[in-house]
Design a protein around this motif. Structure first.
Motif, short mmCIF file in Angstrom:
data_model
loop_
_atom_site.label_atom_id
_atom_site.label_comp_id
_atom_site.label_asym_id
_atom_site.label_seq_id
_atom_site.Cartn_x
_atom_site.Cartn_y
_atom_site.Cartn_z
N TRP A 288 25.92 48.61 49.72
CA TRP A 288 24.81 47.64 49.68
C TRP A 288 23.52 48.26 49.15
O TRP A 288 22.58 47.56 48.84
N ALA A 289 23.48 49.59 49.04
CA ALA A 289 22.29 50.28 48.53
C ALA A 289 22.28 50.38 47.02
O ALA A 289 21.29 50.83 46.43
N ILE A 290 23.36 49.97 46.39
CA ILE A 290 23.47 50.15 44.94
C ILE A 290 22.31 49.51 44.18
O ILE A 290 21.73 50.10 43.27
N SER A 291 21.97 48.28 44.55
CA SER A 291 20.92 47.58 43.80
C SER A 291 19.59 48.32 43.86
O SER A 291 18.88 48.42 42.85
N GLN A 292 19.24 48.86 45.02
CA GLN A 292 17.99 49.60 45.15
C GLN A 292 18.04 50.90 44.36
O GLN A 292 17.09 51.25 43.64
N LEU A 293 19.15 51.61 44.48
CA LEU A 293 19.27 52.90 43.80
C LEU A 293 19.34 52.73 42.27
O LEU A 293 18.79 53.54 41.53
N SER A 294 20.00 51.67 41.83
CA SER A 294 20.15 51.47 40.39
C SER A 294 18.86 51.06 39.71
O SER A 294 18.73 51.17 38.49
N SER A 295 17.91 50.58 40.49
CA SER A 295 16.61 50.19 39.92
C SER A 295 15.55 51.28 40.11
O SER A 295 14.39 51.08 39.77
N SER A 296 15.97 52.44 40.63
CA SER A 296 15.04 53.54 40.87
C SER A 296 14.82 54.38 39.62
O SER A 296 15.55 54.25 38.63
N ASP A 297 13.85 55.27 39.68
CA ASP A 297 13.54 56.14 38.55
C ASP A 297 14.60 57.20 38.31
O ASP A 297 14.65 57.81 37.23
N ILE A 298 15.44 57.47 39.31
CA ILE A 298 16.46 58.53 39.16
C ILE A 298 17.87 57.94 39.03
O ILE A 298 18.86 58.64 39.25
N ALA A 299 17.97 56.66 38.67
CA ALA A 299 19.27 55.99 38.62
C ALA A 299 20.29 56.76 37.78
O ALA A 299 21.46 56.88 38.16
N ASP A 300 19.86 57.29 36.65
CA ASP A 300 20.80 57.99 35.77
C ASP A 300 21.14 59.39 36.26
O ASP A 300 21.98 60.07 35.66
N LYS A 301 20.51 59.82 37.35
CA LYS A 301 20.80 61.14 37.92
C LYS A 301 21.67 61.06 39.17
O LYS A 301 22.01 62.07 39.76
N ILE A 302 22.02 59.83 39.58
CA ILE A 302 22.75 59.63 40.82
C ILE A 302 24.25 59.58 40.58
O ILE A 302 24.74 58.83 39.74
N GLY A 303 24.96 60.42 41.32
CA GLY A 303 26.42 60.40 41.31
C GLY A 303 26.91 59.90 42.66
O GLY A 303 26.14 59.77 43.60
N VAL A 304 28.20 59.62 42.76
CA VAL A 304 28.79 59.14 44.01
C VAL A 304 30.09 59.88 44.28
O VAL A 304 30.91 60.07 43.36
N ILE A 305 30.27 60.32 45.52
CA ILE A 305 31.51 60.97 45.93
C ILE A 305 32.01 60.34 47.23
O ILE A 305 31.22 59.78 48.00
N PRO A 306 33.31 60.41 47.48
CA PRO A 306 33.81 59.96 48.78
C PRO A 306 33.28 60.88 49.87
O PRO A 306 32.89 62.03 49.61
N PHE A 307 33.26 60.39 51.11
CA PHE A 307 32.88 61.25 52.22
C PHE A 307 33.88 62.41 52.26
O PHE A 307 35.08 62.21 52.11
N PRO A 308 33.41 63.65 52.44
CA PRO A 308 34.31 64.81 52.43
C PRO A 308 35.41 64.72 53.48
O PRO A 308 35.27 64.04 54.50
N TYR A 309 36.50 65.44 53.22
CA TYR A 309 37.63 65.43 54.14
C TYR A 309 37.79 66.80 54.79
O TYR A 309 37.20 67.79 54.34
#
Length: 439
Positions: A288-309
């Motif tokens: 649900w945070a995608i919309s806020q993060l994608s409109s931020s100044d660092i959107a192109d610097k954000i990666g996503v990973i699964p929670f570690p195992y």
């Protein structure tokens, strides 16, 4: 509060359904009550969701309904959606009490939905089995509407919620480390990020839901679904040694600086702000945070990973903390009304529908596996969808599988207390006391 959205039906609502069971089973589900397509009349289908606001998703939903009406002039769709959660719950409560349940209604499943599965919801498994081209596209998000002691599947997913870790690619590069794949790698990140003025994964638990999300993620990655079954069947306890180890790990992460220094005074908004400001290398947050993060100044610097195992439990690495909102269907309908209802259900939950949602909202994640035009979605959505491809199982919070209404609040408040100074042992003992007092 930004949490995984679970509609917590009250006990009084559950009791109403039991007390007026004769009404629950008679929502006018015959051809004659809905006109049934006889005599040139339209077959009526009533649908009730929470997609009635001014947001892009609600707008797209209404556009899809309009398209369906044009393509199916013999079906009259009555949209009874209500945006506000409390208003929605009250309206559905009245519908159940008066025996006027909509053909299709939105809900979040779980233990609190079980009484509806037993009494008013249609088993959709035959529909799913009959149309594999439609049902085969869904992600494994059905567990909220399936029960070990009731045969069937009582809803299909219409939206998904899940939790992953967003990370700042530039900060990781600057610190000279890689995003963590295992739980064991988390503590080793403290010193590299400390040198560049950041923490590995700042966490704010002022609203107290984040600690609950963390213990659930750790449990799923350590035990998979087995621990849920054992806890709700009372074969296991919250203060057993293996669960105590997870509470201790959270405390150890706090002590080591993995989660920052202000856990109980920092809220969710503050946590996100610190991530966007480059003070935290990772953000433990939902889709649900995608919309806020994608409109931020660092959107192109954000990666996503699964929670570690856990390194010694790789069999659970593809278990994700997630759930879904879904559409249930009244089991009292039949004939032309049932056919029209299932037709609308499939129309709103097929791949084309979710592609339409994605294009209309410029991103987001959905409960089906679809290939989207990369030029039509934001970079954070692309990263999230790529990470989510690893998911083989989605599990909701342990407490939602249990039948103790106060368990979730107690678990979250006790974890908040642990971050404020209580011991892991005391935390686990206090949670177990709630279970013991209810049996």
């Amino acid at each position: 509060m930004k949490v995984i959205k679970k509609t917590h039906w009250t006990l009084s609502l559950l009791l109403i359904c039991s007390l007026v069971l004769s009404a629950c089973g008679s929502s006018g589900g015959s051809d004659s009550s809905s006109n049934g397509g006889k005599g040139g009349k339209k077959t009526q289908v009533r649908i009730m969701t929470r997609l009635s606001g001014s947001d892009l998703k609600s707008k797209a939903f209404n556009e899809l309904l309009d398209k369906f009406k044009k393509e199916n002039p013999d079906i009259e769709v009555v949209n009874e959606s209500v945006n506000d959660e409390t208003s929605y719950n009250n309206k559905f409560k009245t519908a159940v009490a008066t025996g006027n349940v909509p053909n299709i209604w939105m809900n979040y499943g779980g233990q609190s939905f079980k009484v509806y599965a037993e009494n008013i919801a249609m088993d959709l498994q035959p529909v799913l089995d009959e149309d594999k081209a439609w049902s085969g596209a869904f992600k494994p998000l059905f567990s909220g509407w399936q029960y070990s002691d009731i045969q069937g599947t009582f809803a299909v997913p219409m939206e998904d919620s899940s939790v992953a870790i967003y990370y700042n690619k530039d900060l990781f590069k600057k610190a000279g480390v890689e995003p963590p794949k295992t739980i064991e790698e988390m503590t080793a990140l403290v010193e590299p990020f400390k040198k560049i003025g950041a923490v590995p994964m700042l966490m704010g638990d002022k609203e107290n839901f984040r600690g609950g999300h963390l213990i659930n993620n750790l449990s799923f990655k350590r035990f998979g679904f087995q621990k849920i079954e054992d806890l709700i069947s009372r074969k296991a306890k919250w203060n057993d040694p293996d669960m105590l180890q997870l509470f201790q790990l959270m405390k150890d992460w706090q002590s080591a600086g993995v989660l920052g220094d202000n856990i109980v005074t920092l809220d969710s908004n503050g946590t996100t702000a610190q991530f966007l400001a480059g003070k935290s290398a990772m953000l433990f947050e939902g889709n649900w945070a995608i919309s806020q993060l994608s409109s931020s100044d660092i959107a192109d610097k954000i990666g996503v990973i699964p929670f570690p195992y856990f390194a010694d439990h790789p069999e659970n690495k593809d278990v994700w903390f997630g759930t879904a909102g879904g559409y249930s269907v009244s089991k009292s309908i039949s004939g032309a009304e049932k056919d029209a209802t299932i037709k609308l259900l499939k129309y709103l939950t097929n791949e084309d529908a979710f592609k339409y949602f994605a294009q209309a909202t410029k991103g987001g994640t959905y409960p089906v596996n679809v290939e989207l035009d990369s030029s039509q979605i934001d970079p954070v959505t692309k990263e999230y969808m790529e990470a989510q491809k690893s998911a083989k199982t989605f599990l909701s919070e342990i407490e939602t599988y249990d039948n103790i209404p106060s368990l979730q609040d107690k678990l979250r408040s006790e974890i908040q207390g642990m971050f404020a100074g209580s011991s892991p042992q005391q935390t686990a003992d206090n949670v177990q006391k709630v279970v013991d007092s209810n049996h």
